[in-house]
Design a protein around this motif. Structure first.
Motif, short mmCIF file in Angstrom:
data_model
loop_
_atom_site.label_atom_id
_atom_site.label_comp_id
_atom_site.label_asym_id
_atom_site.label_seq_id
_atom_site.Cartn_x
_atom_site.Cartn_y
_atom_site.Cartn_z
N VAL A 1 10.53 -1.62 11.42
CA VAL A 1 10.57 -2.21 10.08
C VAL A 1 9.65 -1.42 9.15
O VAL A 1 10.02 -1.08 8.02
N PHE A 2 8.44 -1.11 9.64
CA PHE A 2 7.50 -0.34 8.81
C PHE A 2 7.98 1.09 8.62
O PHE A 2 7.78 1.69 7.57
N PHE A 3 8.62 1.67 9.64
CA PHE A 3 9.19 3.01 9.49
C PHE A 3 10.17 3.05 8.32
O PHE A 3 10.17 4.01 7.53
N GLN A 4 11.00 2.03 8.21
CA GLN A 4 11.94 1.99 7.09
C GLN A 4 11.21 1.86 5.76
O GLN A 4 11.69 2.38 4.74
N MET A 5 10.06 1.21 5.75
CA MET A 5 9.26 1.16 4.52
C MET A 5 8.80 2.56 4.14
O MET A 5 8.83 2.93 2.95
N LEU A 6 8.35 3.35 5.11
CA LEU A 6 7.95 4.73 4.84
C LEU A 6 9.11 5.54 4.30
O LEU A 6 8.95 6.36 3.38
N VAL A 7 10.29 5.34 4.87
CA VAL A 7 11.47 6.08 4.42
C VAL A 7 11.81 5.72 2.98
O VAL A 7 12.16 6.59 2.17
N LYS A 8 11.70 4.44 2.64
CA LYS A 8 12.04 4.01 1.28
C LYS A 8 11.04 4.53 0.24
O LYS A 8 11.38 4.68 -0.93
N ALA A 9 9.81 4.82 0.69
CA ALA A 9 8.79 5.35 -0.23
C ALA A 9 8.90 6.86 -0.30
O ALA A 9 7.94 7.58 -0.08
N GLN A 10 10.08 7.37 -0.61
CA GLN A 10 10.36 8.80 -0.48
C GLN A 10 9.63 9.66 -1.48
O GLN A 10 9.49 10.87 -1.29
N LYS A 11 9.14 9.08 -2.55
CA LYS A 11 8.44 9.91 -3.54
C LYS A 11 7.03 10.28 -3.10
O LYS A 11 6.45 11.21 -3.62
N GLN A 12 6.48 9.56 -2.11
CA GLN A 12 5.13 9.87 -1.63
C GLN A 12 5.18 10.95 -0.55
O GLN A 12 5.99 10.85 0.38
N LEU B 1 0.82 -1.21 0.00
CA LEU B 1 0.00 0.00 0.00
C LEU B 1 0.85 1.26 0.00
O LEU B 1 0.59 2.21 -0.75
N VAL B 2 1.87 1.29 0.86
CA VAL B 2 2.71 2.49 0.98
C VAL B 2 3.46 2.76 -0.32
O VAL B 2 3.53 3.90 -0.79
N LEU B 3 3.99 1.71 -0.92
CA LEU B 3 4.75 1.90 -2.17
C LEU B 3 3.86 2.35 -3.31
O LEU B 3 4.32 3.02 -4.24
#
Length: 555
Positions: free
Chosen positions: A251-262, A18-20
């Motif tokens: 772990v989820f925080f790092q997912m948010l960080v990797k989705a930097q374009k959003q 979802l985040v990506l």
């Protein structure tokens, strides 16, 4: 949807998906306290510069912890014009207690009372909170686990593990090779922790984690050696699993960080960002500029709806608001010229909780309100990703009980309407909205702070009141408005409020007062430093003139 430790790991794959694929993510955080009762020099003041506010708030962030994070993930619906689906989740968090990690944090009575008023589930927070740690804590625990220097430090964990070891030891005395027993009710990273202790303490057992609990099997030493060296569940593998489980929400925080374009969207979100930095990234630096640089590297696209709404409110003469819920109400009202147009949002299945009922100060509801606008009840059949029975699947029919236009998109629609007019709006899409929101992206989160428009500082001159203190001045004005007071000289004080109308009210109420004279403060006229400098310059100039006159030779 409420998510605790029991549900978290199984929901991670969908959350990542979802985040990506999101257009933007709404964020809100609830804390165990907001402002610590520091001594007066450390209290937050309206006179503070941003860097001073940061240093004071940094201390409170280190003292309190996060109890709930709300995320609302907004995604465009493929094939539908300007329609979005929102997945809203409440994550209950509790600091990791494992090995060397045993965090200390405080509760503020007023914050507990406040959250109780809005039905906060403290049982979920305390008993089933998702663990988390920052990078510095992760390095310590990873080193200890992988090098074998790990120890149980918590007295509670020691007691629990002792009971488990005693139970297994008594069973082993009567068991035969191949027999097995179950240890129910142990989940999360604690299940891995107990397995680690049992395997270290008892050389003739093997453990496996199953849905029903930890399975303990009696084996020979030769079979134990074989399992340790050939099993996919060998020690090196599940040590990594321990670390993954102990990291929890990080772990989820790092997912948010990797989705930097959003874009990451919040309302008055500076304190939220301080907690994200401290709890999931690294301890907060002493430098305010370094903090902003770190946050910009983590989240390059930040939008604070409080900053966005300020300009719209002034231009359209909307009534003043003090919180996100009031923004929501105004955007739903007839005062909004675009109330019946703009984007449409539907709630995903299992996320319809906020469709018809308000949950103010529940983190996911506030995260959703970073966008919530006009409410319209309807049913829609749509196929899209949604959460069902603990796993994400694609359903043919999803019951949707509301359509809402998010605050962010609704305000962006107003900005677009201001530029193009009602009759000439282009085809609407999120990239187009993001274009009109560009001036507000990273405002005050990157580079120099955006200059704020504040009410004027007032100068209070006191007559016939010897020895007056700041506290006495505060009590004199406290029933009139909210303000801060700072002594300027023995008989002069500075007053600062956060509302222009309050400054005007003070000037009006105390006009002609026999003891308390209020006027506008002018730095070049009233500053003691400037007055002192002018006096020194006057003395120097006088002595220079005297020297010139006295040193002049007689004609």
């Amino acid at each position: 949807m409420d998510v605790g430790a029991d549900e978290f790991e199984q929901s991670l794959p969908l959350l990542q998906e979802l985040v990506l694929g999101a257009d933007f993510v709404g964020l809100d955080i609830e804390f165990t306290g907001l402002r610590s009762n520091q001594s007066r020099p450390q209290q937050i003041s309206l006179f503070d510069l941003p860097s001073e506010w940061y240093l004071k708030t940094r201390q409170s962030v280190q003292q309190f912890t996060i109890c709930q994070i709300g995320l609302s993930v907004f995604s465009s619906i493929e094939g539908e014009s300007n329609k979005y689906v929102a997945h809203s989740c409440n994550f209950f968090l509790f600091p990791t207690t494992f090995g060397v990690l045993d965090s200390e944090f405080s509760f503020q009575a007023s914050s507990v009372q406040f959250l109780n008023q809005y039905g906060f589930d403290y049982n979920k927070f305390l008993k089933n909170g998702i663990p988390y740690m920052n990078e510095e804590q992760e390095k310590k625990i990873k080193h200890n686990i992988l090098t074998g220097n790990w120890k149980v430090r918590s007295s509670l964990d020691k007691d629990q593990i002792k009971v488990v070891i005693d139970e297994v030891t008594r069973w082993l005395d009567l068991a035969e090779e191949g027999d097995w027993m179950t240890l129910p009710g142990i989940a999360g990273f604690q299940a891995f922790e107990i397995q680690l202790v049992l395997r270290q303490a008892l050389p003739n057992i093997w453990t496996v984690l199953r849905d029903q609990g930890i399975i303990v099997k009696k084996v020979s030493k030769q079979h134990r050696w074989y399992l340790e060296n050939t099993s996919c569940d060998r020690e090196s593998c599940w040590k990594e699993k321990i670390l993954l489980s102990a990291r929890g929400f990080s772990v989820f925080f790092q997912m948010l960080v990797k989705a930097q374009k959003q874009p990451l969207v919040g309302h008055n979100m500076m304190t939220d960002l301080l907690h994200l930095h401290e709890k999931f990234f690294r301890p907060l630096p002493e430098s305010y500029d370094q903090f902003k640089l770190n946050i910009h590297n983590l989240f390059p696209v930040l939008i604070d709806t409080k900053n966005v709404t300020k300009d719209i409110w002034k231009e359209l003469n909307f009534p003043r608001v003090s919180n996100l819920s009031e923004v929501y109400e105004v955007l739903n009202s007839d005062l909004n010229p675009t109330k019946n147009s703009g984007p449409v949002i539907i709630h995903a299945s299992k996320c319809e909780k906020y469709a018809e009922t308000k949950y103010p100060h529940e983190a996911a509801y506030d995260a959703f309100l970073c966008g919530s606008g006009g409410l319209h009840i309807t049913e829609i059949k749509r196929g899209f990703a949604c959460f069902d029975k603990g796993s994400w699947s694609r359903l043919d029919v999803c019951y949707i009980s509301s359509i809402l236009s998010p605050v962010l998109l609704k305000v962006a629609h107003l900005l677009l309407w201001r530029v193009h007019g009602a009759g000439s709006l282009p085809e609407l899409s999120f990239p187009l909205y993001l274009d009109v929101l560009a001036p507000y992206v990273n405002q005050n989160f990157s580079g120099p702070d955006y200059p704020s428009i504040r009410p004027p500082i007032l100068l209070l001159s006191v007559r016939r009141w010897p020895g007056v203190s700041e506290q006495q001045v505060y009590r004199e004005f406290q029933n009139l408005c909210k303000f801060d007071v700072r002594r300027l000289s023995r008989s002069q004080f500075l007053l600062l409020t956060n509302k222009f109308k309050d400054a005007r009210s003070i000037l009006r109420e105390y006009r002609g007062h026999p003891t308390l004279q209020i006027s506008l403060y002018r730095y070049w006229r009233h500053s003691p430093d400037i007055n002192c400098l002018l006096q020194v310059c006057g003395v120097v100039a006088t002595w220079a003139l005297l020297a010139l006159v006295l040193g002049r030779p007689d004609p």
